[in-house]
Design an enzyme around this catalytic site. Structure first.
Site, PDB file in Angstrom:
ATOM      1  N   GLU A   1       0.811  -1.230   0.000  1.00  0.00           N
ATOM      2  CA  GLU A   1       0.000   0.000   0.000  1.00  0.00           C
ATOM      3  C   GLU A   1       0.840   1.275   0.000  1.00  0.00           C
ATOM      4  O   GLU A   1       0.545   2.224   0.718  1.00  0.00           O
ATOM      5  CB  GLU A   1      -0.942  -0.028   1.209  1.00  0.00           C
ATOM      6  CG  GLU A   1      -1.912  -1.209   1.142  1.00  0.00           C
ATOM      7  CD  GLU A   1      -2.834  -1.309   2.346  1.00  0.00           C
ATOM      8  OE1 GLU A   1      -4.015  -1.608   2.136  1.00  0.00           O
ATOM      9  OE2 GLU A   1      -2.356  -1.100   3.470  1.00  0.00           O
TER      10      GLU A   1
HETATM   11  N1  IFG Z   1      -4.293  -4.234   4.525  1.00  0.00           N
HETATM   12  C1  IFG Z   1      -3.060  -3.694   5.096  1.00  0.00           C
HETATM   13  C2  IFG Z   1      -2.852  -3.920   6.575  1.00  0.00           C
HETATM   14  C3  IFG Z   1      -4.146  -3.913   7.369  1.00  0.00           C
HETATM   15  C4  IFG Z   1      -5.132  -4.877   6.737  1.00  0.00           C
HETATM   16  C5  IFG Z   1      -6.356  -5.052   7.604  1.00  0.00           C
HETATM   17  C6  IFG Z   1      -1.881  -5.656   4.255  1.00  0.00           C
HETATM   18  C7  IFG Z   1      -0.623  -6.244   3.701  1.00  0.00           C
HETATM   19  C8  IFG Z   1      -5.465  -4.359   5.365  1.00  0.00           C
HETATM   20  N2  IFG Z   1      -1.913  -4.314   4.392  1.00  0.00           N
HETATM   21  O1  IFG Z   1      -2.806  -6.385   4.563  1.00  0.00           O
HETATM   22  O2  IFG Z   1      -1.984  -2.908   7.095  1.00  0.00           O
HETATM   23  O3  IFG Z   1      -4.684  -2.622   7.482  1.00  0.00           O
HETATM   24  O4  IFG Z   1      -7.148  -6.120   7.163  1.00  0.00           O
END
Ligand code: IFG
Length: 531
Positions: free
Chosen positions: A340
């Protein structure tokens, strides 16, 4: 008490038992011993010996591979559990022969080569129990199986009535995948050392061998770094919702690593970068491209932060941070996140990841990154952790085709922070609801098109803590789904069967109740009465 003394004690007890002077067999009728077929994860082979039962008694001793402190430590862990719940002395002594004729033996001889370094052979006869392995890790795994073959009350913290019977037979067992992981996000909500240790105890029960600690994020920095002290002191001072946060001193991190290692769990620490870095950027203004430190962040948005790719200081920063973390981490991996990075351009991301991977290699470690990392050129040793919600991903398949190993953590199968259903108070739902059967009903070795079994290093169940604050919260989301993921990581694909699994899972309920694990009573599982 000296070893000799212990042997004398054992001899005396054996004499008493032999002379009939020892207490008579307990009056309570022996409940049927736990079936060999009930173990989670399912073993490779389990062959019951009909009508054969071993009974643990006050005379039972634990015999260990002579001259192996590691085996003595595994035996000590088993003895502590048995002493606590049976009240028996359970002495631990060197085996005086490679084929003991009584007691419980933990030996590094006689195991088939096929069980490898983490597998074991468990033999239960009327006279003795023998766990044989090629390495201490295999004996630890065999002991976890043996615990499950004893009545649930064996896990009690207080002395319980027996009888302590183990069904006879042979189990020969070894893991399918090398990486069988659980991730704890200690950044969104800080979890104290005691909670982490308890979770290590719980995941080790199911032969999970990796604990991925998500140590930094926008909302918190959770590991002390001597060369950048403000990261923990200031960057760790809060958390989601504005609470006081916290962080691990380096000694506390060492304690977690050692506690995990004694349970054959390798710690994989993560410093997420270049995104998910607000806590670091808030702690040191000079890390920001504009020299201005953002405020600490206590919300739950993602994608808004980025290290400054163009500043040389950034690489000094990650070199010093990762250098200290590498020195504290015996395992071969450093996880550098990479997910992200919406505030980092694709070109900057590639530039950054190029240098970051070199820095990790410079500290003698290999990189794990979320699968976003394959958008940059990756070192051959870099491992990508897949967290997507689709069963195809071209860039990940291409990386696998180039020899990159993949850890499977599909968010809609393995993310333990996903709600079970619309009524689940805790957790999120962006990847969908994950009931137990959803967590179990997939094959990591054949899930992603173009990513075959040989490309899959293993599985991992992440627990993100935006909505998770306590051990009870952790346990509610992890049980019963973590054992499902653990079985996918350990057991042969040929044993994969929901009907069998949900029955075996149900039989874990009484054990979790005795252990005080706050598990979710999924309606998909038939739980025995009172569990
Ligand atoms: N995605 C984000 C996490 C977390 C997650 C919660 C990943 C690799 C959603 N990144 O999963 O930091 O916020 O379900």
């Amino acid at each position: 008490m000296t070893i000799g003394g212990v042997r004398l004690l054992t001899t005396v007890i054996l004499a008493l038992v032999g002379s009939g002077v020892a207490p008579a067999a307990p009056a309570t009728p022996a409940a049927a011993a736990v079936s060999l077929a009930s173990v989670v994860p399912a073993p490779v082979t389990a062959t019951p010996a009909t009508g054969v039962t071993y009974r643990v008694t006050a005379a039972t001793a634990i015999y260990t591979e002579p001259g192996s402190p590691a085996v003595a430590d595994v035996a000590g862990q088993l003895a502590a559990i048995l002493r606590r719940s049976t009240g028996y002395p359970m002495p631990v002594v060197d085996a005086s022969s490679p084929t003991p004729t009584d007691g419980i033996a933990l030996l590094l001889s006689g195991a088939p080569a096929s069980v490898g370094n983490e597998g074991y052979q468990l033999d239960v006869t009327t006279a003795s129990i023998a766990v044989r392995a090629n390495q201490p890790a295999g004996l630890f795994a065999g002991v976890q199986t043996l615990r499950q073959l004893l009545p649930p009350t064996v896990e009690s913290a207080t002395v319980q009535p027996g009888p302590w019977e183990v069904a006879g037979g042979r189990i020969v067992d070894h893991p399918r995948f090398a990486h069988r992981g659980a991730m704890l996000d200690v950044a969104r909500h800080f979890l104290p050392v005691a909670v982490v240790k308890r979770y290590i105890d719980e995941i080790a029960l199911y032969k999970v061998n990796r604990l991925h600690l998500h140590l930094s994020d926008d909302q918190g920095w959770r590991i002390a770094v001597n060369s950048w002290p403000n990261l923990a002191v200031y960057g760790g001072s809060t958390q989601v919702g504005g609470g006081t946060g916290g962080y691990y001193t380096q000694d506390e991190y060492r304690q977690i690593v050692a506690y995990a290692a004694a349970r054959y769990v390798m710690v994989v620490p993560e410093i997420d970068m270049p995104g998910h870095t607000n806590a670091a950027l808030a702690s040191y203004a000079e890390l920001n491209c504009d020299g201005v430190a953002p405020k600490l962040y206590t919300g739950t948005k993602v994608g808004f932060s980025s290290l400054c790719v163009s500043k040389e200081l950034t690489y000094t920063f990650i070199d010093q941070v990762l250098g200290e973390l590498a020195a504290l981490t015996p395992g071969p991996y450093l996880h550098i996140g990479g997910d992200e990075a919406s505030s980092t351009t694709a070109a900057d991301y590639a530039t950054f990841m190029n240098r970051a991977q070199q820095i990790v290699a410079g500290h003698g470690k290999s990189v794990v990154g979320w699968h976003d990392i394959v958008n940059a050129p990756v070192l051959p040793s870099t491992v990508a952790q897949y967290w997507g919600t689709t069963t195809s991903h071209a860039a990940v398949a291409a990386a696998a085709g180039n020899g990159i190993k993949i850890i499977m953590s599909p968010a809609n199968r393995s993310y333990l922070d996903m709600k079970y259903n619309s009524r689940t108070r805790l957790g999120q739902r962006w990847a969908g609801f994950i009931e137990v059967q959803d967590a179990y009903g997939w094959d990591p070795g054949a899930y992603l098109s173009g990513v075959g079994e040989t490309s899959v290093l293993g599985v991992e169940a992440p627990l993100w803590t935006e909505t998770i604050e306590t051990l009870a919260d952790v346990e509610y989301m992890a049980f019963p789904r973590l054992p499902a993921i653990a079985e996918l990581g350990w057991s042969p694909a040929s044993t994969h069967d929901w009907t069998s699994f949900q029955q075996r899972l149900g039989a874990q309920g009484p054990r979790w109740r005795v252990m005080g694990i706050n598990y979710y009573h999924s309606t998909q599982v038939s739980w025995p009465t009172g569990s």
